[in-house]
Design a protein around this motif. Structure first.
Motif, PDB file in Angstrom:
ATOM      1  N   CYS A 117     -16.179   7.660  -2.429  1.00 30.25           N
ATOM      2  CA  CYS A 117     -15.885   8.463  -3.616  1.00 30.25           C
ATOM      3  C   CYS A 117     -17.017   9.464  -3.778  1.00 30.25           C
ATOM      4  CB  CYS A 117     -15.724   7.595  -4.857  1.00 30.25           C
ATOM      5  SG  CYS A 117     -17.232   6.796  -5.393  1.00 30.25           S
ATOM      6  N   MET A 118     -16.813  10.458  -4.609  1.00 31.50           N
ATOM      7  CA  MET A 118     -17.832  11.473  -4.840  1.00 31.50           C
ATOM      8  C   MET A 118     -18.021  11.648  -6.334  1.00 31.50           C
ATOM      9  SD  MET A 118     -18.049  15.436  -3.563  1.00 31.50           S
ATOM     10  CE  MET A 118     -16.507  15.886  -4.320  1.00 31.50           C
ATOM     11  N   PHE A 119     -19.265  11.772  -6.739  1.00 29.57           N
ATOM     12  CA  PHE A 119     -19.604  12.028  -8.135  1.00 29.57           C
ATOM     13  C   PHE A 119     -20.079  13.467  -8.244  1.00 29.57           C
ATOM     14  CE2 PHE A 119     -20.254   7.579  -7.277  1.00 29.57           C
ATOM     15  CZ  PHE A 119     -19.586   6.981  -8.324  1.00 29.57           C
ATOM     16  N   SER A 120     -19.722  14.127  -9.327  1.00 31.68           N
ATOM     17  CA  SER A 120     -20.192  15.485  -9.571  1.00 31.68           C
ATOM     18  C   SER A 120     -21.122  15.479 -10.764  1.00 31.68           C
ATOM     19  CB  SER A 120     -19.023  16.431  -9.841  1.00 31.68           C
ATOM     20  OG  SER A 120     -18.263  16.604  -8.675  1.00 31.68           O
ATOM     21  N   GLY A 137     -19.004  28.936  -7.877  1.00 31.97           N
ATOM     22  CA  GLY A 137     -20.246  28.342  -8.366  1.00 31.97           C
ATOM     23  C   GLY A 137     -21.236  28.142  -7.244  1.00 31.97           C
ATOM     24  N   TYR A 138     -22.300  27.456  -7.549  1.00 30.41           N
ATOM     25  CA  TYR A 138     -23.344  27.140  -6.580  1.00 30.41           C
ATOM     26  C   TYR A 138     -23.395  25.629  -6.474  1.00 30.41           C
ATOM     27  CZ  TYR A 138     -28.006  27.330  -4.414  1.00 30.41           C
ATOM     28  OH  TYR A 138     -29.082  27.210  -3.565  1.00 30.41           O
ATOM     29  N   MET A 139     -23.239  25.094  -5.263  1.00 26.43           N
ATOM     30  CA  MET A 139     -23.088  23.652  -5.085  1.00 26.43           C
ATOM     31  C   MET A 139     -23.986  23.140  -3.969  1.00 26.43           C
ATOM     32  SD  MET A 139     -18.986  23.249  -5.201  1.00 26.43           S
ATOM     33  CE  MET A 139     -18.043  23.962  -6.518  1.00 26.43           C
ATOM     34  N   GLY A 140     -24.483  21.926  -4.194  1.00 26.93           N
ATOM     35  CA  GLY A 140     -25.241  21.226  -3.176  1.00 26.93           C
ATOM     36  C   GLY A 140     -24.822  19.771  -3.169  1.00 26.93           C
ATOM     37  N   TYR A 141     -25.055  19.102  -2.076  1.00 32.26           N
ATOM     38  CA  TYR A 141     -24.629  17.718  -1.933  1.00 32.26           C
ATOM     39  C   TYR A 141     -25.793  16.853  -1.497  1.00 32.26           C
ATOM     40  CZ  TYR A 141     -20.043  19.762  -2.293  1.00 32.26           C
ATOM     41  OH  TYR A 141     -18.960  20.449  -2.750  1.00 32.26           O
ATOM     42  N   HIS A 159     -23.581   6.983  -1.118  1.00 23.38           N
ATOM     43  CA  HIS A 159     -22.722   7.452  -2.202  1.00 23.38           C
ATOM     44  C   HIS A 159     -23.035   8.932  -2.442  1.00 23.38           C
ATOM     45  CE1 HIS A 159     -21.584   3.337  -2.830  1.00 23.38           C
ATOM     46  NE2 HIS A 159     -22.838   2.992  -3.071  1.00 23.38           N
ATOM     47  N   VAL A 160     -22.004   9.765  -2.438  1.00 29.45           N
ATOM     48  CA  VAL A 160     -22.164  11.216  -2.449  1.00 29.45           C
ATOM     49  C   VAL A 160     -22.176  11.776  -3.869  1.00 29.45           C
ATOM     50  CG1 VAL A 160     -21.158  13.402  -1.669  1.00 29.45           C
ATOM     51  CG2 VAL A 160     -21.026  11.378  -0.210  1.00 29.45           C
TER      52      VAL A 160
END
Length: 137
Positions: free
Chosen positions: A75-78, A111-115, A122-123
């Protein structure tokens, strides 16, 4: 009706390492390690970071088809971040605290996103866009 609190539980393999990542890397206020877990409380949301053995004690009630070990990327959390600079700073801090960064933050979807992945894979997606910037300002 009072809003429900949603609880998300994630298995982790090393609670001390996990505590360091979330406190130092993401700057999240957490509980100390207690009863085999770390708890992060937010309005209407609780995140339980549970030792794999503690997590398995819960999933064993459901049946053998539930995986009790961390599953990277399951799963991914933002996380909404106020500025581009804060996204970059958070990524750098998360990496210093044991996280894994697959690549630099970049412009995407307006937008501007990083991971970043925590030590168990866990992402987390760190996002700065017009909405998050306005909320921060």
């Amino acid at each position: 009706m009072k809003p429900a609190t949603i609880i998300v539980a994630l298995p982790v393999t090393d609670l001390d390492r996990t505590l360091r990542f979330y406190r130092e890397g993401l700057g999240v206020e957490t509980s100390d390690i207690d009863g085999g877990m770390i708890v992060i409380e937010l309005p209407n949301l609780s995140l339980f970071l549970m030792d794999v053995r503690e997590y398995a004690a819960y999933t064993d009630r459901i049946g053998p088809h539930v995986v009790a070990a961390p599953t990277p990327g399951a799963c991914m959390f933002s996380c909404a971040i106020g500025t581009r600079g804060e996204v970059d700073e958070t990524l750098a801090g998360a990496e210093r605290a044991g996280g894994s960064i697959p690549g630099p933050a970049r412009e995407a979807d307006g937008g501007y996103m990083g991971y970043v992945s925590d030590p168990d894979g866990h992402v987390w997606e760190l996002v700065c866009n017009e909405t998050t910037a306005a909320a921060a300002g």
